[in-house]
Design a protein around this motif. Sequence first.
Motif, PDB file in Angstrom:
ATOM      1  N   UNK A  20       0.793  -1.184   0.172  1.00 35.63           N
ATOM      2  CA  UNK A  20       0.032  -0.130  -0.183  1.00 35.63           C
ATOM      3  C   UNK A  20       0.632   1.160   0.147  1.00 35.63           C
ATOM      4  N   UNK A  21       2.045   0.955   0.773  1.00 34.41           N
ATOM      5  CA  UNK A  21       2.774   2.315   0.714  1.00 34.41           C
ATOM      6  C   UNK A  21       3.502   2.513  -0.606  1.00 34.41           C
ATOM      7  N   UNK A  22       3.738   1.495  -1.373  1.00 34.37           N
ATOM      8  CA  UNK A  22       4.416   1.508  -2.670  1.00 34.37           C
ATOM      9  C   UNK A  22       3.274   2.044  -3.658  1.00 34.37           C
ATOM     10  N   UNK A  23       2.091   1.589  -3.337  1.00 37.53           N
ATOM     11  CA  UNK A  23       0.880   2.204  -4.302  1.00 37.53           C
ATOM     12  C   UNK A  23       0.888   3.725  -4.126  1.00 37.53           C
ATOM     13  N   UNK A  24       0.847   4.161  -2.715  1.00 37.02           N
ATOM     14  CA  UNK A  24       0.680   5.477  -2.467  1.00 37.02           C
ATOM     15  C   UNK A  24       1.726   6.372  -3.083  1.00 37.02           C
ATOM     16  N   UNK A  25       2.914   6.009  -3.027  1.00 44.65           N
ATOM     17  CA  UNK A  25       4.027   6.580  -3.867  1.00 44.65           C
ATOM     18  C   UNK A  25       3.875   6.935  -5.143  1.00 44.65           C
ATOM     19  N   UNK A  26       3.311   5.649  -5.749  1.00 47.41           N
ATOM     20  CA  UNK A  26       3.044   5.922  -7.344  1.00 47.41           C
ATOM     21  C   UNK A  26       1.739   6.702  -7.663  1.00 47.41           C
ATOM     22  N   UNK A  29       3.185  10.558  -6.814  1.00 49.11           N
ATOM     23  CA  UNK A  29       4.377  10.983  -7.926  1.00 49.11           C
ATOM     24  C   UNK A  29       3.854  10.861  -9.421  1.00 49.11           C
ATOM     25  N   UNK A  30       3.231   9.664  -9.680  1.00 45.85           N
ATOM     26  CA  UNK A  30       2.807   9.746 -11.245  1.00 45.85           C
ATOM     27  C   UNK A  30       1.697  10.134 -11.343  1.00 45.85           C
ATOM     28  N   UNK A  31       0.737  10.178 -10.478  1.00 47.55           N
ATOM     29  CA  UNK A  31      -0.756  10.529 -10.803  1.00 47.55           C
ATOM     30  C   UNK A  31      -1.091  11.641 -10.117  1.00 47.55           C
ATOM     31  N   UNK A  32      -0.299  12.357  -9.394  1.00 48.41           N
ATOM     32  CA  UNK A  32      -0.563  13.626  -8.801  1.00 48.41           C
ATOM     33  C   UNK A  32      -1.762  13.635  -7.699  1.00 48.41           C
ATOM     34  N   UNK A  33      -2.114  12.572  -7.264  1.00 47.91           N
ATOM     35  CA  UNK A  33      -3.220  12.359  -6.212  1.00 47.91           C
ATOM     36  C   UNK A  33      -2.440  13.017  -4.977  1.00 47.91           C
ATOM     37  N   UNK A  34      -3.428  13.471  -4.160  1.00 41.15           N
ATOM     38  CA  UNK A  34      -3.231  13.838  -2.746  1.00 41.15           C
ATOM     39  C   UNK A  34      -3.949  13.429  -1.690  1.00 41.15           C
ATOM     40  N   UNK A  35      -3.700  13.362  -0.317  1.00 42.00           N
ATOM     41  CA  UNK A  35      -4.610  13.023   0.728  1.00 42.00           C
ATOM     42  C   UNK A  35      -5.655  12.145   0.483  1.00 42.00           C
ATOM     43  N   UNK A  36      -6.917  12.639   0.495  1.00 41.34           N
ATOM     44  CA  UNK A  36      -8.098  11.583   0.105  1.00 41.34           C
ATOM     45  C   UNK A  36      -7.825  10.734  -0.868  1.00 41.34           C
ATOM     46  N   UNK A  37      -7.511  11.511  -2.019  1.00 37.01           N
ATOM     47  CA  UNK A  37      -7.383  10.668  -3.265  1.00 37.01           C
ATOM     48  C   UNK A  37      -6.504   9.458  -3.303  1.00 37.01           C
ATOM     49  N   UNK A  38      -5.278   9.606  -2.286  1.00 31.65           N
ATOM     50  CA  UNK A  38      -4.438   8.203  -2.088  1.00 31.65           C
ATOM     51  C   UNK A  38      -5.191   7.295  -1.255  1.00 31.65           C
ATOM     52  N   UNK A  39      -5.462   7.885   0.015  1.00 31.27           N
ATOM     53  CA  UNK A  39      -5.827   6.940   0.915  1.00 31.27           C
ATOM     54  C   UNK A  39      -6.875   6.096   0.704  1.00 31.27           C
ATOM     55  N   UNK A  40      -7.866   6.717  -0.011  1.00 32.74           N
ATOM     56  CA  UNK A  40      -9.432   6.105  -0.491  1.00 32.74           C
ATOM     57  C   UNK A  40      -8.908   5.133  -1.582  1.00 32.74           C
ATOM     58  N   UNK A  41      -7.892   5.473  -2.600  1.00 37.85           N
ATOM     59  CA  UNK A  41      -7.541   4.562  -3.622  1.00 37.85           C
ATOM     60  C   UNK A  41      -6.795   3.140  -3.172  1.00 37.85           C
ATOM     61  N   UNK A  42      -6.111   3.552  -1.973  1.00 37.55           N
ATOM     62  CA  UNK A  42      -5.333   2.173  -1.449  1.00 37.55           C
ATOM     63  C   UNK A  42      -5.715   1.665  -0.385  1.00 37.55           C
ATOM     64  N   UNK A  43      -7.245   2.009   0.300  1.00 41.57           N
ATOM     65  CA  UNK A  43      -7.933   1.471   1.339  1.00 41.57           C
ATOM     66  C   UNK A  43      -7.281   1.463   2.542  1.00 41.57           C
ATOM     67  N   UNK A  44      -6.709   2.661   2.830  1.00 39.63           N
ATOM     68  CA  UNK A  44      -6.041   2.780   4.346  1.00 39.63           C
ATOM     69  C   UNK A  44      -6.977   3.938   4.761  1.00 39.63           C
ATOM     70  N   UNK A  45      -6.699   4.051   6.257  1.00 38.84           N
ATOM     71  CA  UNK A  45      -7.585   5.336   6.969  1.00 38.84           C
ATOM     72  C   UNK A  45      -6.785   6.481   6.773  1.00 38.84           C
TER      73      UNK A  45
END
Length: 136
Positions: A20-26, A29-45
Amino acid sequence: MPKNRDKDGKYIPATGLTKQQTEAIYLIVYEGKQGKGVYEAIGVSPSTYYDWYKQDLFSQELEKERKVMRRQFKNKAWKRLGDVLENASYRDVMPAIRMVLEDDESSFYLNNKLEVNQNTTETITIKLVDDSEDVD
């Protein structure tokens, strides 16, 4: 090949990062997501996600990947700069090239004044109106 890349150039995380951390980094960095867009996409609180930024390994890997991306853009900018120098019609891309090159590592190539000169064959006509003529 950098050790955080596989044979196809795909990002491989340092030991110790979760999937999940690896997915978050991707995503960051590469999709320009931040905050809510990241943690919702990878399924963490949200708290888990924001706690990662307190971990040295996550922050270091995130910064490494950002540097890789900036280096890629910088290489593209240098290539495009050659085109610009040969064809003044590309002058619109100069601000973008400057933005990419203005970082700590390559700012010595730039000065504070950016000039682009373009010769043109366009004719500019200026018509002065006489006070005695009616103006619409």
